[in-house]
Every structure is written in structure tokens, then in C-alpha cells.
Design a protein around this motif. Structure first.
Motif, short mmCIF file in Angstrom:
data_model
loop_
_atom_site.label_atom_id
_atom_site.label_comp_id
_atom_site.label_asym_id
_atom_site.label_seq_id
_atom_site.Cartn_x
_atom_site.Cartn_y
_atom_site.Cartn_z
N ARG B 19 36.54 40.39 38.92
CA ARG B 19 36.71 41.23 40.07
C ARG B 19 36.86 40.03 41.05
O ARG B 19 37.74 39.79 42.83
CB ARG B 19 35.35 40.76 40.48
CG ARG B 19 34.78 41.20 42.55
CD ARG B 19 33.42 41.20 43.09
NE ARG B 19 32.95 41.06 44.15
CZ ARG B 19 33.04 42.32 44.89
NH1 ARG B 19 33.21 43.50 44.01
NH2 ARG B 19 33.23 42.27 45.95
N GLU B 20 36.86 38.26 40.98
CA GLU B 20 37.30 37.22 41.33
C GLU B 20 38.93 36.85 41.35
O GLU B 20 39.83 36.69 41.71
CB GLU B 20 36.42 36.19 40.92
CG GLU B 20 35.15 35.57 41.28
CD GLU B 20 35.15 35.52 42.31
OE1 GLU B 20 36.23 35.36 42.81
OE2 GLU B 20 34.42 36.33 43.17
N ARG B 21 39.42 37.45 40.19
CA ARG B 21 40.99 37.71 39.19
C ARG B 21 41.49 38.78 40.81
O ARG B 21 42.71 38.09 41.05
CB ARG B 21 41.01 38.17 38.28
CG ARG B 21 40.75 36.94 37.59
CD ARG B 21 41.25 36.89 36.12
NE ARG B 21 42.52 37.45 35.37
CZ ARG B 21 42.81 37.48 34.81
NH1 ARG B 21 41.57 37.13 33.51
NH2 ARG B 21 44.08 37.64 34.38
N ILE B 22 40.75 39.27 40.69
CA ILE B 22 41.16 40.75 41.92
C ILE B 22 42.10 40.00 43.45
O ILE B 22 42.58 39.87 43.80
CB ILE B 22 40.96 41.75 41.94
CG1 ILE B 22 40.61 42.53 40.70
CG2 ILE B 22 41.02 43.19 43.16
CD1 ILE B 22 39.90 43.65 40.94
N ILE B 23 40.60 39.68 44.05
CA ILE B 23 40.60 38.50 44.92
C ILE B 23 41.66 37.82 45.23
O ILE B 23 42.11 37.54 46.12
CB ILE B 23 39.03 38.43 45.49
CG1 ILE B 23 37.93 39.30 45.94
CG2 ILE B 23 39.18 37.61 46.34
CD1 ILE B 23 36.87 39.17 45.97
N ASP B 24 41.79 36.66 44.15
CA ASP B 24 42.50 35.92 44.15
C ASP B 24 44.19 35.51 44.21
O ASP B 24 44.81 36.01 45.00
CB ASP B 24 42.30 34.85 42.86
CG ASP B 24 40.46 34.29 42.65
OD1 ASP B 24 40.65 33.68 44.44
OD2 ASP B 24 40.48 33.61 41.94
N ALA B 25 44.12 36.92 43.68
CA ALA B 25 45.35 37.26 43.37
C ALA B 25 46.14 37.74 45.03
O ALA B 25 46.95 38.22 45.59
CB ALA B 25 45.97 38.47 42.97
N ALA B 26 44.73 39.04 45.58
CA ALA B 26 45.20 39.47 46.77
C ALA B 26 45.33 38.33 48.26
O ALA B 26 46.28 38.39 48.90
CB ALA B 26 44.23 40.36 47.07
#
Lengths: 223, 223
Positions: B19-26
Motif C-alpha cells: 500500500r505504501e509503495r503504491i502511494i509513493d509511486a503515485a
DNA sequence: ACCTGAACACCGTTCAAGT
DNA sequence: ACCTGAACACCGTTCAAGT
């Protein structure tokens, strides 16, 4: 009428009729529309192949430009009359109001107007140019009369028109505040702000009162 | 820390990390971005399957809401300090300026803010709510102080913020007037307009001077 | 529980093949 | 000259199949 060779007239008239049908279909699909309509769908409704649409209009912008062309021309011609009105600032405000109404009518025009380029390779080419000219005339007249602040140029003003038109067309989608009314109020706030001289309290622009700006980093993590 | 069964902790922490990685990528893809980035692309950059992205964030709005949540909270907390400032109208103007900067930072947030719904099914749910509250507080305070006109409600004001934020993020695309400056000038025009009482010449709103309105039909052919 | 990625119905755009 | 529509590389979104 003219001396065109007889054998290519039927073809050309057929092509012209296709062109008209595309424009009509697009107008019908885009006027007052809450959502985008795909070019494929427009071609389908016009009863032509998608290739024909792209042949006549290499981009969505080109189609939109053609779509609003007549109306834009008429509106701008009428605006020339506003140049004679006794109150230059009121004339400018009136023009901005009409322009927003016009631009907001067809889905996607506000964005195209914003992205117009002088060379006509993107955005509303023809319509953009005449809108620029009319708006500039009304603006400088009001500025020369000392009724409108000098730190405004025509580009900023048209950007503003684009943004408010975008707002109006977006508000046709649910859920969103549906009111044309909001845009009207905003426009009248703006009209009042235009008349005033630029506020002479620059400190009020970036900080007001006791807020400690150091606690929060600026909203751009990058750059 | 807590008394969760041992065997499901690794899974959950792994999920949380995804979840965190998705947010960071976004965040990285959308901050200051001139164009949209597809959700597929964001999932790819985050190193997760597209299904995982949709599992965590059922819509683009949900992702955006999460993306700006912390910063929105901090910004709104700071805005509470503006409620103590001695000049309510200046405080409101300052807030609007900051809010536009914040909303314009990430691609697509302006649209999501406009389309927020009270039930949270679309648009920025959480962020929208706290933005509404803070803005309302600052607005009514300025109105009660007699410094800002009464015919403005908080919805109109946030619609305006959405529109100006849209303008700012759109201007990052070429070709378009690239200036943050324009939005600043517009905001200061607005700030001046807010202070004034509603203009008492309603006739100037729809028609100014000698223009003959009959020659041009209203821009809505339908309706 | 959680993740994956093929699959589906779209989109804008191009271009070989037709008349 | 002009038109067609299959084809291409995408898009958001779903869901059976895996661990």
C-alpha cells in the motif's frame, strides 16, 4: 456556380456533406453535455467511418474550433459594439460573462481555449485568435480609462475565462455543485475586484496575522 | 505490539508495505506532473499487480485522497491559526492562496475536489470534508466582521479554488500560458472583490451600454 | 488474506484496401 | 479524391487462478 470541372463536383459535395454531418453530430453530442463523447461515437452517429472524421479533423481541437466558429465570430462582432458603451469596465465585465457562457456551452472547449497556441498547431486556432483580440481591445480600453488595474494582461484574463468555463461545464456532472449561479457570483466578485486599484497591503497576500509559516513545508515536495 | 495472531502478521505487514509503495509511486508520478499517469503505470512503478492497486484503492479518487491526506490535515490545522489573525478578510484570502497551491500540486486533485460528494462515494472524501470546514470557518468569520460580502457560500468558494487549481496544473502543459503568476494576479483581484460590497449596478451585469442583444441567440441551442 | 495478470470493453489514431 | 474499418497501442476495471 463556379467553373469547376463537372466530374469532381459530386464527389466534393459528398465530402462536404460528410463534413457537415460530422460537425452536426459533434455539436449534438457535445452541447450541454456532462461527459465526453468519443470521436468514434461521433463518427458512428454521423454515419461515417472513423477515418473520414480524422481526414476532415486531424484532432479534437480542430473539430471543436470548427464547431464554435460561426457562433464565436458572431459573438465577437457583437462585442465590438461594447467598445462604444459609456462604461468601459462594465463593458469588459459583460464581455467576460458572455464569453464564459459561450465557451462553457460545448464540452471540452474550455480546455482547448486554454491550450491554444499562436501557431495554431494545438487548441482553438481561429476562435482563440479572435477571442484574444476582442478581449484585448476591451481590456486596454478599460485600463486606459483608469477603471481597471494595470497589472492584468489579456492572457491572464482568458486563462480565467477558461477556468470558469471549465467549472461551469464540470458542474453539469454529478456529484458537483450544480449551480451556474456560483460562477455568476464569482464573476461579479471579480468584476468588483477589477475596478479596484491593486491592494496596497502586499503583506496581506502571503501571510495574515500570527500564522507560523515555518511549521508546514511548502506544498511542493519536489523542486 | 498488539495481540494479533502471530501467523497473519507477516501477511498484513506485507500488504501494508504494498500500500505504501503504491502511494509513493503515485505521489512521485503525480506531483508537479503535466500529464496524467495511468493507474497501470503507477502499479508497474510500484512493482505490484494492477489488481493489488484496485484492491487497496477502488478508484483514482480514493488514491488521491490518501495521497494528500497528511498534508491536507497539516495545512488545515495551521489554518486554524488564521482564525486568530486580526484581519479576517486577509486571513481568508491567505487561506485561499495556500489552498490553491496545495490542491494544484498533484495532478487530478482539483477535479476530485470539485466532484467530492458528502457521502464519500466519489471525489475527495476525507480531505474534502476538512477543507470544507476550515474554509467555512474562515469565510463566516470574515462575513460576520462585515468584511466580505454575504452572497457567497463555501461551496462557491471551493468551486473557485478547484477552478484556479485546475488552471495552475493545466498551465504546466505546453502550449499554455505557463505562469503561476497569472493565478496569483487573479487571486489578488478576487481578494479585492471580496472586500467590496456587491456592486449596486445590477444592470451592468448582463448588459452594458448599447449592445443589441437581439441579434445573437443565446449560446445554448438546446434547452 | 492477499496477490497476480489475462481478459474485457473501451479509447485515439493510423493506414492498407477499396470505390 | 474520398471513404472504410481492421489493426495497433493504449485505457480503466474485473475476476478466476494462484500462494
Amino acid at each position: 456556380m463556379t467553373d469547376v470541372a463537372a466530374e469532381d463536383r459530386p464527389m466534393r459535395s459528398h465530402a462536404r456533406r460528410n463534413r457537415e454531418r460530422i460537425i452536426d453530430a459533434a455539436r449534438e453530442a457535445l452541447v450541454g453535455s456532462a461527459t465526453d463523447t468519443s470521436l468514434n461515437e461521433i463518427a458512428r452517429r454521423a454515419g461515417v467511418g472513423i477515418g473520414t472524421l480524422f481526414r476532415h479533423f486531424p484532432s479534437r481541437d480542430a473539430l471543436l474550433d470548427e464547431l464554435i466558429r460561426d457562433h464565436t465570430t458572431a459573438l465577437c462582432a457583437e462585442a465590438m459594439l461594447l467598445l462604444e458603451s459609456p462604461d468601459p469596465a462594465a463593458a469588459l465585465a459583460c464581455w467576460l460573462r458572455r464569453l464564459v457562457s459561450h465557451v462553457a456551452t460545448y464540452r471540452g472547449v474550455s480546455t482547448s481555449l486554454l491550450h491554444r497556441s499562436p501557431d495554431g498547431r494545438t487548441g482553438l486556432y481561429r476562435s482563440g485568435r479572435v477571442i484574444d483580440e476582442v478581449t484585448r481591445s476591451l481590456l486596454v480600453r478599460a485600463q486606459r480609462a483608469g477603471q481597471v488595474r494595470d497589472d492584468l494582461d489579456v492572457t491572464a484574463l482568458i486563462s480565467l475565462v477558461s477556468a470558469l468555463s471549465w467549472l461551469r461545464e464540470s458542474c453539469r456532472q454529478e456529484p458537483a455543485p450544480d449551480d451556474t449561479e456560483h460562477v455568476d457570483v464569482i464573476l461579479s466578485v471579480l468584476a468588483d475586484g477589477l475596478r479596484a486599484a491593486p491592494s496596497d497591503q502586499p503583506d496581506a497576500r502571503d501571510r495574515a496575522g500570527t500564522a507560523d509559516q515555518g511549521t508546514i513545508s511548502p506544498p511542493h515536495p519536489i523542486g
